[in-house]
Motif scaffolding. Sequence first.
Motif, mmCIF file in Angstrom:
data_model
loop_
_atom_site.group_PDB
_atom_site.id
_atom_site.type_symbol
_atom_site.label_atom_id
_atom_site.label_comp_id
_atom_site.label_asym_id
_atom_site.label_seq_id
_atom_site.Cartn_x
_atom_site.Cartn_y
_atom_site.Cartn_z
ATOM 1 N N GLN A 155 -8.272 -18.677 19.431
ATOM 2 C CA GLN A 155 -6.982 -18.552 20.099
ATOM 3 C C GLN A 155 -5.906 -19.253 19.272
ATOM 4 N N LEU A 156 -4.750 -18.639 19.175
ATOM 5 C CA LEU A 156 -3.663 -19.226 18.401
ATOM 6 C C LEU A 156 -3.366 -20.653 18.849
ATOM 7 N N ASP A 157 -3.199 -20.855 20.145
ATOM 8 C CA ASP A 157 -2.826 -22.188 20.625
ATOM 9 C C ASP A 157 -3.879 -23.231 20.286
ATOM 10 N N ARG A 158 -5.143 -22.842 20.361
ATOM 11 C CA ARG A 158 -6.213 -23.792 20.047
ATOM 12 C C ARG A 158 -6.278 -24.073 18.543
ATOM 13 N N MET A 159 -5.959 -23.077 17.729
ATOM 14 C CA MET A 159 -5.967 -23.299 16.285
ATOM 15 C C MET A 159 -4.788 -24.190 15.854
ATOM 16 N N ILE A 160 -3.634 -24.025 16.523
ATOM 17 C CA ILE A 160 -2.522 -24.942 16.276
ATOM 18 C C ILE A 160 -2.941 -26.354 16.641
ATOM 19 N N GLU A 161 -3.585 -26.485 17.788
ATOM 20 C CA GLU A 161 -4.056 -27.800 18.234
ATOM 21 C C GLU A 161 -5.060 -28.388 17.247
ATOM 22 N N ALA A 162 -5.917 -27.538 16.687
ATOM 23 C CA ALA A 162 -6.896 -28.005 15.702
ATOM 24 C C ALA A 162 -6.206 -28.519 14.450
ATOM 25 N N ALA A 163 -5.196 -27.771 13.975
ATOM 26 C CA ALA A 163 -4.468 -28.206 12.774
ATOM 27 C C ALA A 163 -3.784 -29.546 13.026
#
Length: 673
Positions: free
Chosen positions: A357-365
Amino acid sequence: MTNPLLADWDTPFHIAPFDRISDDDFAPAFEEALSAHLREIDAIANNPEPPSFANTIEAMEGAGEALDKVLSVFFSVAGADSNPERQALQRDFSPKLAAHSSAIYANETLFARIADLWARRDRLGLSEEEARVLYLTHRGFVRAGAALEGAEAERMKAVKSRLAVLGTSFTQNLLKDEADWFMPLAEADLEGLPGFVVDAARAAGEALEQDGPVVTLSRSLIVPFLQFSPRRDLREKAFRAWAARGENGGETDNREIAAEVLALREERAKLLGYPDFAHFKLETEMAGTPERVRELLMQVWQPAKAQALRDQAEMEEMLRDDGVNDALQPWDWRYYAEKRRRASYDLDESELKPYLQLDRMIEAAFTCANRLFGLDFAPLDVPLYHPDCRAWEVKRNGEHLAVFIGDYFARASKRSGAWCSAMRSQAKRPRVETPVVINVCNFSKPSQGKPALLSYDDARTLFHEFGHALHQMLSDVEFGSVSGTSVARDFVELPSQLYEHWLEVPEVLEEFATHAETGAAMPKALLDKVLAAATFDMGFQTVEYVASALVDLEFHSGAAPADPMAKQAEVLQGIGMPQAITMRHATPHFAHVFAGDGYSSGYYSYMWSEVMDADAFAAFEEAGGAFDPETAHKLEEFILSKGGSREAEELYTAFRGRMPGVEALLKGRGLVA
């Protein structure tokens, strides 16, 4: 009323007041800012005091603040949210900016002051960074033609002005070709496509006000369509449109532009005494010469081509098994590669995508940046240039460090690709500036109410661009001209490509790769398959990239080709390009090379940087893990914070103790046993 572009920005962290700016504001603000900058430059040049670092070099660093503000806003919206008015302004601004730059570099009185300081540099008592800025300023003037006189000086101005016009035209032609083409899909055409591709096609149809789903030339839509559509006829139609961008005849055809650009670049280099443009351009890069670039690329080409041909043979067997009596074609490769991946690793991208998910990948970064460098990200509610944009304040130890803006979704008004830019760069002198950094991507926007899902390649792109953003946000230098990504072109991709490695750290995926519907973590079996398949199809990826880099290099080595398409064909034939693979960027849509000088004769730089990024991540692994605090501190201290304040090789050697060889790159790409 005061033009909002020229007024003091009474906004949080002095972010541009996008809600107060209209397209009508750009032209008058641009003209006034140009004039103001020239007045500042003239004042520096004609200062009656003897030249000093403070009254000449540092004063130049501080000049042009109004122009920086206007252009940072304009080029952000012109690239990411274009419209006919902004395109017309861009065509008007480009030659004026080139003339403005030429006027500064041709200012003989100013150059005399710089040359005087350069001659006395060892007696000025300069700090290491001051000496570096003086060196770069003097070198920049010389390479811009400041030492030319008479007809040669005038010709240099004309060449640079024309190149600016051509670069703008190339970009706008490409944007128009990409925006104008779409392929409607009937319901029967959706058969075999996974849900996320169908959703993206429906969303694209909605955005274009069509009655049903469509395929567009957005990479995040066309690539999965080519991966999954069993309809060979539709794959061929879509691929041919994608490959023909900038090559369709008529007003948007870029082939003549490319030829003129190459001829003018050669002329520019020869005016400055270089044998060709490649020697001129590479003089300031880590590689130094075309010969070193060619050597690196050919070291990688042979094993990559051998692997790609082995893969091609396997896929041609699969093609025949499907009853197709034909050689494997470029529109077949991704479809059969996806079949091979499922067969080899039992890995299906449609199974993987709900976990990205985009939001989770932003959070991961963000979380990786926190663990490595202590950065915290808090959402900001500020007006931005498009409703899709989002902003965060970046802090460390409670202190403001930067503003980060993300613009993630594809739209017809946005040029293709992904990039990072600084609306404001970090500096301490002559005034303190904190960075405002933007990441722009082209991910498929979901239908209303559905989460945005990424491919694994999309997720890697997100981490890549955020690595560039970290280079900007962690910059800690005195002068803006050497801050952040103001480094050699073949060094600038090191932080971005290095940051991609953290996406593949198992504990990162375990925490952030969660299912869009159930919230469950990615099963370990799927995670293991993802990591095992990390180098899958790397022969193809390497061949399409290296072919592009070699064509770019040969375009600029020796005499400029009168027919770039014939030269492209000649280079590809010379290296034995597999017929089932095309260049990643064919000449008419090779924006890296023809939309401006940035990557011209420098597309190789991604691979030059990859030699270092593979070795740099190995430093973390050797130290005990991806989040080793001492290695992270060294990475920030010697690379991310230093910008261009020292030579790139010196910075990398300070971090790692030595320069690496190509072996780590080949191993990382799975191209050696």
